[in-house]
Structure formats: C-alpha cells, structure tokens
Design an enzyme around this catalytic site. Structure first.
Site, short mmCIF file in Angstrom:
data_model
loop_
_atom_site.label_atom_id
_atom_site.label_comp_id
_atom_site.label_asym_id
_atom_site.label_seq_id
_atom_site.Cartn_x
_atom_site.Cartn_y
_atom_site.Cartn_z
N ASP A 159 0.89 -1.24 0.25
CA ASP A 159 0.10 -0.17 -0.31
C ASP A 159 0.78 1.21 0.38
O ASP A 159 0.64 2.26 -0.83
CB ASP A 159 -0.93 0.35 0.99
CG ASP A 159 -1.79 -1.20 1.25
OD1 ASP A 159 -2.22 -1.97 0.27
OD2 ASP A 159 -1.44 -2.11 2.39
N HIS A 187 -5.05 -3.77 6.06
CA HIS A 187 -4.66 -3.90 4.96
C HIS A 187 -5.46 -4.25 4.62
O HIS A 187 -5.69 -5.67 4.72
CB HIS A 187 -2.70 -4.43 4.77
CG HIS A 187 -3.37 -5.14 3.52
ND1 HIS A 187 -2.91 -4.46 2.64
CD2 HIS A 187 -3.35 -6.44 3.37
CE1 HIS A 187 -3.09 -5.05 1.32
NE2 HIS A 187 -3.50 -6.40 1.43
P1 NAX Z 1 -2.23 -18.72 -3.09
O1 NAX Z 1 -3.86 -18.72 -3.22
O2 NAX Z 1 -1.24 -18.63 -5.50
O3 NAX Z 1 -1.24 -18.84 -2.75
C1 NAX Z 1 -1.35 -19.72 -1.01
C2 NAX Z 1 -0.71 -20.75 -0.91
O4 NAX Z 1 -0.62 -20.57 0.40
C3 NAX Z 1 -1.38 -21.68 -1.18
O5 NAX Z 1 0.14 -22.88 -2.21
C4 NAX Z 1 -2.05 -23.17 -0.50
O6 NAX Z 1 -2.13 -24.23 -0.91
C5 NAX Z 1 -1.14 -22.21 0.83
N1 NAX Z 1 -0.92 -22.47 2.02
C6 NAX Z 1 -2.42 -22.53 2.41
N2 NAX Z 1 -3.25 -22.62 3.74
C7 NAX Z 1 -1.76 -22.80 4.11
C8 NAX Z 1 -0.85 -23.33 5.53
N3 NAX Z 1 -1.65 -23.28 6.75
N4 NAX Z 1 0.37 -23.51 5.55
C9 NAX Z 1 1.00 -23.29 5.01
N5 NAX Z 1 0.73 -22.62 2.97
C10 NAX Z 1 -0.33 -22.83 3.31
O7 NAX Z 1 -2.26 -16.94 -3.08
P2 NAX Z 1 -1.24 -15.91 -2.84
O8 NAX Z 1 -2.14 -15.27 -4.20
O9 NAX Z 1 -0.01 -16.67 -3.01
O10 NAX Z 1 -1.43 -14.72 -1.76
C11 NAX Z 1 -1.53 -14.87 -0.59
C12 NAX Z 1 -1.44 -14.08 0.93
O11 NAX Z 1 -0.71 -13.54 0.68
C13 NAX Z 1 -3.49 -14.30 0.25
O12 NAX Z 1 -3.91 -14.37 2.06
C14 NAX Z 1 -3.89 -13.07 0.14
O13 NAX Z 1 -5.18 -12.09 0.70
C15 NAX Z 1 -2.30 -12.20 0.62
N6 NAX Z 1 -2.38 -10.94 0.05
C16 NAX Z 1 -1.31 -9.73 1.17
C17 NAX Z 1 -1.14 -8.78 0.35
C18 NAX Z 1 -0.43 -7.98 1.45
O14 NAX Z 1 -0.23 -6.82 1.07
N7 NAX Z 1 -0.83 -7.78 2.90
C19 NAX Z 1 -1.01 -8.04 -0.81
C20 NAX Z 1 -0.79 -9.43 -1.75
C21 NAX Z 1 -1.62 -10.30 -1.05
O15 NAX Z 1 -3.50 -10.31 -1.08
#
Ligand code: NAX
Length: 326
Positions: A159, A187
């Site tokens: 952000d 966020h």
């Molecule tokens: P993806 O769905 O592509 O990848 C997430 C991965 O996490 C998957 O491979 C899944 O198998 C794995 N996972 C789920 N539960 C788990 C656990 N208990 N232990 C280990 N791995 C686990 O998501 P992606 O686009 O990579 O985004 C990841 C996260 O970042 C989401 O929650 C998203 O909302 C968040 N974001 C946060 C941002 C921020 O500024 N704070 C911005 C970008 C993003 O939106």
C-alpha cells in the site's frame, strides 16, 4: 561470505511465493553476501506443485542458496528460522463471512505461532502477508509467547509503494523521489494512505495537489488497488506483493536509511493513542534490525477521522477472534 541464515516461507507453492522465493534466493532481501537456507512450508495437497518450484529453484543455480528444506510440517519448516514470511492463508470461499474467514485463518496462525515459538530462533523476524494480515499477525503474536512481540509484523508496504507511485504520476516525478508517505491502520479498504507529510523531489505534496484529488481520487485508488488488479489480471497482486515483502524485510534487517516506511506493528506503547492491542500500520524507520515509530506528527481532523475508522475495523476483527484466547 557470511554464515547462512534460515528463511522460512509459507504458502510456498502459491503465486506470491513464485516471485518471492526467487527474489530471496537471488539476494534481493538480505543482500548479495548473505547465503540463505530456504525452509518452504505448504499444505499436503500442494506439495507436488512445490516440487516444481524446487526444480526451478535448482535450475537457477543461485550462488546464495545454501540449502532448501520443503515440508508440510510447520515444526520442521520453522526450525531455527531467523526470518519467517507467512504468505499462506485461507482465502475467502463463496458465502464466507469476514468473521468465518478470521476464524479459519485463526486455526492456521495459532498453529504456526506455536510452531514458531517452539522451534524458531527466539529472535526470528516474522512478516505476515496472508490476509487478513493484521489480525492474522495479532493471532500469531498471541500464540507465540517465546517470540519478541516487536519481531512480529504485518505487511502494508505494498500500500505504501502504491501510494508513492500514484503521487509520482500525479506530480510528474519518479516514485523514488517521493518520501514520507504513511499508511495508517489495516491492510484493507479502511487503510488511510496519508500524504500530509509527503514530499516529492523535496517539495510538499499536500499543497501541490487539489484536496478533491487527494480525498476522492488518490485515497480510494490506493485503498482499492488490489481489486483493480484482480479485475485486470484475473488474479490478485503477486509480483508487487512479493516485492513489497522483500522490501519490508530488507529495510527491517538492513535499515531504512532514514526513509519512512509503513509496517504493521504491535501497537503497545505507540505515541498516537491508538488502542494498544492491535497490529497497526504506522510510519516507521528501521535501524540495526529494529523498527521505531516516527513520532510527533500532527494530524488534522480529517486524518484523525480516517485513522479512527481503520482502528475501529481492527478492533472489530479482534473482537471476532476473541473466543480463541479465552
Ligand atoms: P495463493 O492462493 O496463490 O497461494 C497461497 C498458498 O498458501 C497456496 O499454495 C496454499 O496451498 C498455501 N497455504 C494455505 N494454507 C496454508 C498453511 N496452513 N500452511 C502453508 N501454506 C498454506 O495466494 P497468493 O496470491 O500467493 O496470496 C497469499 C496471501 O497473500 C493471500 O492471503 C492474499 O490475500 C495475501 N495478500 C496480501 C497482501 C498484503 O499486502 N498484505 C497483498 C497481496 C495478497 O493479496
């Protein structure tokens, strides 16, 4: 060459990690003289996809990679970790309320907090990226008694960077000439990207732009940037989120060199009268591996109101997870 440090990344087969792991491995995060052992956590259904990431990592032949440990067990992935980037989280499913989402993630972040507390280096620096990032980090903090609460943070750097880029476009300078932007609070769409103290090429931004642009264009654009990217790309921000995570950790570990950054940190003892039991994004500077809140900033009535709204949202999120800690 220094001794290797251990960097744990969760959600390692996901789309953010597909950029993030390679940036860490190349030295962008901890510097070109810092070898890393990558400890990559995924859930069992994604372990096969993680194998593909490992093959690509191998094919990069990065000189700084001193080892790679894939695991579906947080106790293994966090063992002796010096840095932990918690990217994996439970996405919102169809019909899921925000409170359901908070609870589903609570289950992940209590387990991971305990595993970090029991197995990581007690000085481990933690960044929570997975949403809802601030409250996931609060859950983690309350589940990790052996970690220093000051070493648990959540990400608002994306952000912050988005704000710098919007200002640069508006005033016609390079984004690297924009300084002293602040993202306050959560966020989420209540975040308050604040330009009251910002400068562009050394000149104050607030007086250089119209009030209408600031309040009705800039703020909503930054708040809703994530949704705009999903609309355009058909997938959420990944490379820019990975970049923000790299910069958050880099500045924390190696210093922000006097620059203000935005980080979600534990609000205990904060100088702005914010509720003292939240993960809240503040203006921050970093030096010698520690962060400090930039104090003494005057806030006008508009800013106070915006900050209150995002604080109230975080209080409501905390309320939704209160049962977990009774
Ligand atoms: P993806 O769905 O592509 O990848 C997430 C991965 O996490 C998957 O491979 C899944 O198998 C794995 N996972 C789920 N539960 C788990 C656990 N208990 N232990 C280990 N791995 C686990 O998501 P992606 O686009 O990579 O985004 C990841 C996260 O970042 C989401 O929650 C998203 O909302 C968040 N974001 C946060 C941002 C921020 O500024 N704070 C911005 C970008 C993003 O939106």
């Amino acid at each position: 060459m220094k001794a290797p440090v251990r960097v744990a990344v969760t959600g390692a087969a996901g789309q953010i990690s597909y950029s993030l792991i390679f940036r860490i491995a190349s030295g962008s995060m901890l510097g070109p003289d810092q070898p890393v052992i990558l400890q990559l956590l995924e859930i069992p259904p994604a372990m096969n996809a993680l194998q593909g990431v490992l093959m690509e990592l191998k094919d990069c032949a990065f000189p700084l990679v001193a080892g790679v440990i894939p695991s579906d067990d947080p106790n293994v992935a966090f063992k002796d970790a010096d840095f932990a980037l918690l990217v994996g989280s439970r996405p919102r499913g169809p019909g899921m309320e925000r409170s359901d989402l908070l609870k589903a993630n609570g289950a992940i972040f209590t387990v991971q907090g305990k595993a970090l507390s029991d197995h990581a280096n007690p000085d481990c620096r933690v960044l929570v990226v997975g949403n809802p990032a601030n409250t996931n980090a609060l859950i983690l903090l309350k589940s990790a008694p052996k970690l220093n609460p000051r070493h648990i943070t959540s990400m608002t750097r994306l952000d912050h960077n988005r704000s710098m880029a919007q200002i640069a476009d508006k005033v016609g300078c390079h984004s690297s000439d924009v300084e002293q932007v602040v993202v306050w609070g959560n966020h989420s769409s209540t975040q308050y990207p604040d330009i009251s103290y910002a400068t562009a090429a050394g000149k104050p931004v607030r007086t250089a732009v119209a009030d209408d642009w600031y309040k009705n264009d800039f703020i909503p654009t930054v708040q809703k940037r994530g949704a705009a990217i999903i609309k355009a790309r058909g997938a959420s921000s990944a490379a820019s989120a990975a970049n923000a995570a790299v910069e958050h950790m880099r500045d924390w570990a190696l210093g922000s060199k006097g620059q203000w950054v935005s980080m979600g940190v534990y609000s205990k003892g904060n100088p702005y009268g914010i509720d003292e039991d939240l993960m809240f994004s503040f203006p921050i500077t970093c030096e010698h591996g520690e962060w400090q809140i930039v104090g003494g900033l005057d806030r006008d009535a508009f800013s106070m109101d915006m900050i209150k709204k995002t604080e109230q949202e975080l209080q409501a999120e905390r309320e939704a997870i209160a049962d977990m800690f009774k």
